[in-house]
Enzyme design. Structure first.
Site, PDB file in Angstrom:
ATOM      1  NE  ARG A  51      -4.632  -2.428  -1.526  1.00 39.65           N
ATOM      2  CZ  ARG A  51      -4.408  -2.818  -0.289  1.00 39.65           C
ATOM      3  NH1 ARG A  51      -3.573  -2.157   0.483  1.00 39.65           N
ATOM      4  NH2 ARG A  51      -5.007  -3.895   0.199  1.00 39.65           N
ATOM      5  N   GLY A  52      -0.077   0.770  -1.330  1.00 41.64           N
ATOM      6  CA  GLY A  52       0.248   0.895   0.080  1.00 41.64           C
ATOM      7  C   GLY A  52      -0.832   0.272   0.947  1.00 41.64           C
ATOM      8  CE1 TYR A  74      -3.613 -10.445   2.909  1.00 40.56           C
ATOM      9  CE2 TYR A  74      -2.520 -10.071   5.015  1.00 40.56           C
ATOM     10  CZ  TYR A  74      -2.612 -10.759   3.812  1.00 40.56           C
ATOM     11  OH  TYR A  74      -1.703 -11.728   3.514  1.00 40.56           O
ATOM     12  CE1 TYR A  78     -15.234  -9.426   0.873  1.00 40.61           C
ATOM     13  CE2 TYR A  78     -16.369  -7.373   1.405  1.00 40.61           C
ATOM     14  CZ  TYR A  78     -16.381  -8.635   0.843  1.00 40.61           C
ATOM     15  OH  TYR A  78     -17.528  -9.127   0.260  1.00 40.61           O
ATOM     16  CB  SER A 125     -13.258   0.529  -0.934  1.00 40.34           C
ATOM     17  OG  SER A 125     -12.549   0.282   0.272  1.00 40.34           O
ATOM     18  CB  CYS A 184      -6.233  -1.384   7.673  1.00 42.46           C
ATOM     19  SG  CYS A 184      -7.032  -1.028   6.097  1.00 42.46           S
TER      20      CYS A 184
END
Length: 218
Positions: free
Chosen positions: A69-70, A73, A75, A164, A180
């Site tokens: 996915r684009g 990192y 969580y 999310s 991110c």
């Protein structure tokens, strides 16, 4: 027609990925309806295509999954609603930038049902809230925290992965990564903002706002 599916308990990430990919392929072949799949995961980190090794601060804390996915990192864990969106852009206009903006609008509309003003920022992925209850930043600007993340993949003009929203996760779990790739802002949740919101409440808001946002796009 968009099907909605809610999985109880914690969904294994590899299982979710396999099911997402299979459904997206079936949609591309015209053999399945579009799907919004609402899940929670056990604690884990995912790395997007732009992830930097140095942003994985604690590599042994939780399992780490490399995805296509684009983004960087992210969580996932209990108390966070993950909405996987398998939607057919052949029917929704083959405009990836507009589609991402519509996903952002979806989150913002859902948050608005709880009187939370979600905002987007140029150069920063996700949805943010101003924190007037926190000290100003070093530059004198109001503090901002991230409340929702968005990361998508498009294959054969069908999306998967998704977004999310932090409902009531353990916010300390974000400490194992630079979320991110952004160090100068924090992470929050609806409960951290003082809202007695449940996962069911968020699911209803997501469904209500989906119709409002996506149906006007068609």
């Amino acid at each position: 027609m968009v099907e909605w599916k809610i999985s109880s308990g914690l969904t294994d990430y590899d299982t979710a990925l396999a099911e997402m990919e299979a459904r997206a392929d079936a949609i591309a072949r015209g053999e399945a309806d579009e799907l919004i799949w609402l899940v929670e995961h056990p604690p884990l980190y995912t790395a997007g295509t732009s992830a930097k090794v140095e942003d994985l601060v604690e590599p042994d804390r939780f399992p780490v999954y490399n995805t296509r996915r684009g983004g960087q990192y992210t969580y996932h864990g209990p108390g966070q609603r993950v909405a996987y969106a398998m939607l057919d852009l052949n029917k929704r206009g083959k405009d990836v930038r507009k589609f991402v903006q519509t996903m952002e609008e979806w989150v913002i509309a859902a948050l608005a049902e709880f009187n939370v003003k979600g905002e987007i920022r140029e150069g920063r992925v996700g949805v943010w809230v101003l924190r007037d209850d926190k000290p100003l930043t070093a530059t004198g600007a109001p503090a901002e925290d991230k409340v929702a993340a968005i990361g998508l993949r498009i294959r054969k003009w069908v999306s998967f992965h998704g977004l999310s929203i932090n409902v009531e996760p353990d916010l300390s779990h974000f400490g194992g990564i630079v979320p991110c790739g952004i160090t100068e802002h924090g992470v929050t949740s609806l409960v951290d903002l003082g809202l007695p919101v449940t996962m069911d409440d968020v699911d209803v808001a997501l469904r209500n706002s989906f119709s409002d946002v996506f149906e006007k796009e068609q």
